[in-house]
Design a protein around this motif. Structure first.
Motif, PDB file in Angstrom:
ATOM      1  N   VAL A  96       0.635  -1.320   0.002  1.00 16.59           N
ATOM      2  CA  VAL A  96      -0.153   0.185  -0.267  1.00 16.59           C
ATOM      3  C   VAL A  96       0.973   1.288  -0.115  1.00 16.59           C
ATOM      4  N   ALA A  97       1.368   1.220   0.890  1.00 16.37           N
ATOM      5  CA  ALA A  97       2.597   2.636   1.202  1.00 16.37           C
ATOM      6  C   ALA A  97       3.211   2.282  -0.622  1.00 16.37           C
ATOM      7  N   GLU A  98       3.881   1.553  -1.044  1.00 21.97           N
ATOM      8  CA  GLU A  98       4.775   2.230  -2.307  1.00 21.97           C
ATOM      9  C   GLU A  98       3.635   2.104  -3.336  1.00 21.97           C
ATOM     10  N   LYS A  99       2.879   1.449  -3.524  1.00 21.05           N
ATOM     11  CA  LYS A  99       1.694   2.204  -4.330  1.00 21.05           C
ATOM     12  C   LYS A  99       0.870   3.758  -4.261  1.00 21.05           C
ATOM     13  N   LYS A 100       1.119   4.025  -2.929  1.00 24.29           N
ATOM     14  CA  LYS A 100       1.621   5.995  -3.437  1.00 24.29           C
ATOM     15  C   LYS A 100       2.363   6.574  -3.512  1.00 24.29           C
ATOM     16  N   TRP A 101       3.767   5.862  -2.640  1.00 26.36           N
ATOM     17  CA  TRP A 101       4.248   6.896  -3.755  1.00 26.36           C
ATOM     18  C   TRP A 101       4.574   6.674  -5.393  1.00 26.36           C
ATOM     19  N   GLN A 102       4.266   5.788  -6.218  1.00 27.15           N
ATOM     20  CA  GLN A 102       3.671   5.823  -7.313  1.00 27.15           C
ATOM     21  C   GLN A 102       2.700   7.293  -7.407  1.00 27.15           C
ATOM     22  N   CYS A 103       1.845   7.058  -7.055  1.00 27.60           N
ATOM     23  CA  CYS A 103       0.537   8.001  -7.138  1.00 27.60           C
ATOM     24  C   CYS A 103       0.775   9.078  -6.379  1.00 27.60           C
ATOM     25  N   ASP A 104       2.390   9.585  -6.144  1.00 30.98           N
ATOM     26  CA  ASP A 104       2.319  10.586  -5.569  1.00 30.98           C
ATOM     27  C   ASP A 104       1.842  11.514  -4.755  1.00 30.98           C
ATOM     28  N   ASN A 105       1.339  10.540  -3.206  1.00 30.16           N
ATOM     29  CA  ASN A 105       0.581  10.801  -2.420  1.00 30.16           C
ATOM     30  C   ASN A 105       1.380  11.968  -1.569  1.00 30.16           C
ATOM     31  N   VAL A 106       1.163  12.290  -0.515  1.00 28.48           N
ATOM     32  CA  VAL A 106       1.931  12.380   0.426  1.00 28.48           C
ATOM     33  C   VAL A 106       2.846  11.644   1.893  1.00 28.48           C
ATOM     34  N   VAL A 107       3.959  11.636   1.705  1.00 25.72           N
ATOM     35  CA  VAL A 107       4.667  10.046   2.042  1.00 25.72           C
ATOM     36  C   VAL A 107       5.535  10.675   3.868  1.00 25.72           C
ATOM     37  N   ALA A 108       6.297  10.009   4.105  1.00 23.19           N
ATOM     38  CA  ALA A 108       7.104  11.137   5.135  1.00 23.19           C
ATOM     39  C   ALA A 108       8.189  10.089   5.278  1.00 23.19           C
ATOM     40  N   GLY A 109       9.557   9.857   5.114  1.00 21.21           N
ATOM     41  CA  GLY A 109      10.961   8.735   4.808  1.00 21.21           C
ATOM     42  C   GLY A 109      11.850   9.177   5.569  1.00 21.21           C
ATOM     43  N   THR A 110      13.138   8.607   5.387  1.00 20.10           N
ATOM     44  CA  THR A 110      14.340   8.765   5.841  1.00 20.10           C
ATOM     45  C   THR A 110      15.134   8.764   4.423  1.00 20.10           C
ATOM     46  N   ILE A 111      16.365   9.385   4.404  1.00 20.89           N
ATOM     47  CA  ILE A 111      17.216   8.797   3.489  1.00 20.89           C
ATOM     48  C   ILE A 111      18.237   8.321   3.427  1.00 20.89           C
ATOM     49  N   ILE A 112      19.456   7.215   3.377  1.00 21.92           N
ATOM     50  CA  ILE A 112      20.385   7.262   4.506  1.00 21.92           C
ATOM     51  C   ILE A 112      21.853   6.870   3.746  1.00 21.92           C
ATOM     52  N   ILE A 113      22.658   7.255   3.383  1.00 21.01           N
ATOM     53  CA  ILE A 113      23.851   6.637   2.949  1.00 21.01           C
ATOM     54  C   ILE A 113      25.000   7.397   3.393  1.00 21.01           C
TER      55      ILE A 113
END
Length: 133
Positions: free
Chosen positions: A42-59
């Motif tokens: 469900v979360a990944e589908k929202k990413w594709q739909c350009d919905n508002v999400v929250a997260g982290t980028i780790i480098i």
């Protein structure tokens, strides 16, 4: 939220794979693993739909290469509207773990992540997003 029960029929090899997934990831049972997989989908589908999400980028990168820190700062400056925080942890004399907490439209977060991870010298990078609604 109340739980609802239902039956699931799986081929034997799929059930074996599910049981291995449960074991490998430390889930208490199959139900917990299936809930995780559904929520992830469900979360990944929202990413594709350009919905508002929250997260982290780790480098992860070698901190002795000063140009990497400069480039990450320059890129983050362009994305201030979606960055909540940015933190660095110096794991030893060589490696830096850089964590950027973000929220916004999934497409924009993905662009930011792609730009950071593409910096020459980044050893590892990953974006993790989840529903923010």
């Amino acid at each position: 939220m109340s739980l609802k029960r239902f039956g699931v029929s799986l081929e034997e090899d799929t059930l074996t794979a599910l049981d291995q997934f449960v074991k490998d990831n430390g889930f208490a049972n199959r139900s917990q693993a299936i809930r995780f997989l559904v929520e992830k989908n469900v979360a990944e589908k929202k990413w594709q739909c350009d919905n508002v999400v929250a997260g982290t980028i780790i480098i992860m990168y070698d901190q002795s290469k000063k140009d990497i820190a400069l480039k990450t700062a320059e890129i983050q400056e362009l994305y201030q509207d979606v960055i909540l925080s940015s933190t660095q942890y110096y794991l030893n004399e060589n490696f830096c773990l850089h964590i950027v907490t973000v929220t916004g439209v999934a497409h924009r977060l993905t662009k930011l992540s792609d730009r950071l991870i593409a910096i020459k010298g980044i050893r590892h990078g990953k974006l993790v997003m989840s529903r923010a609604d």
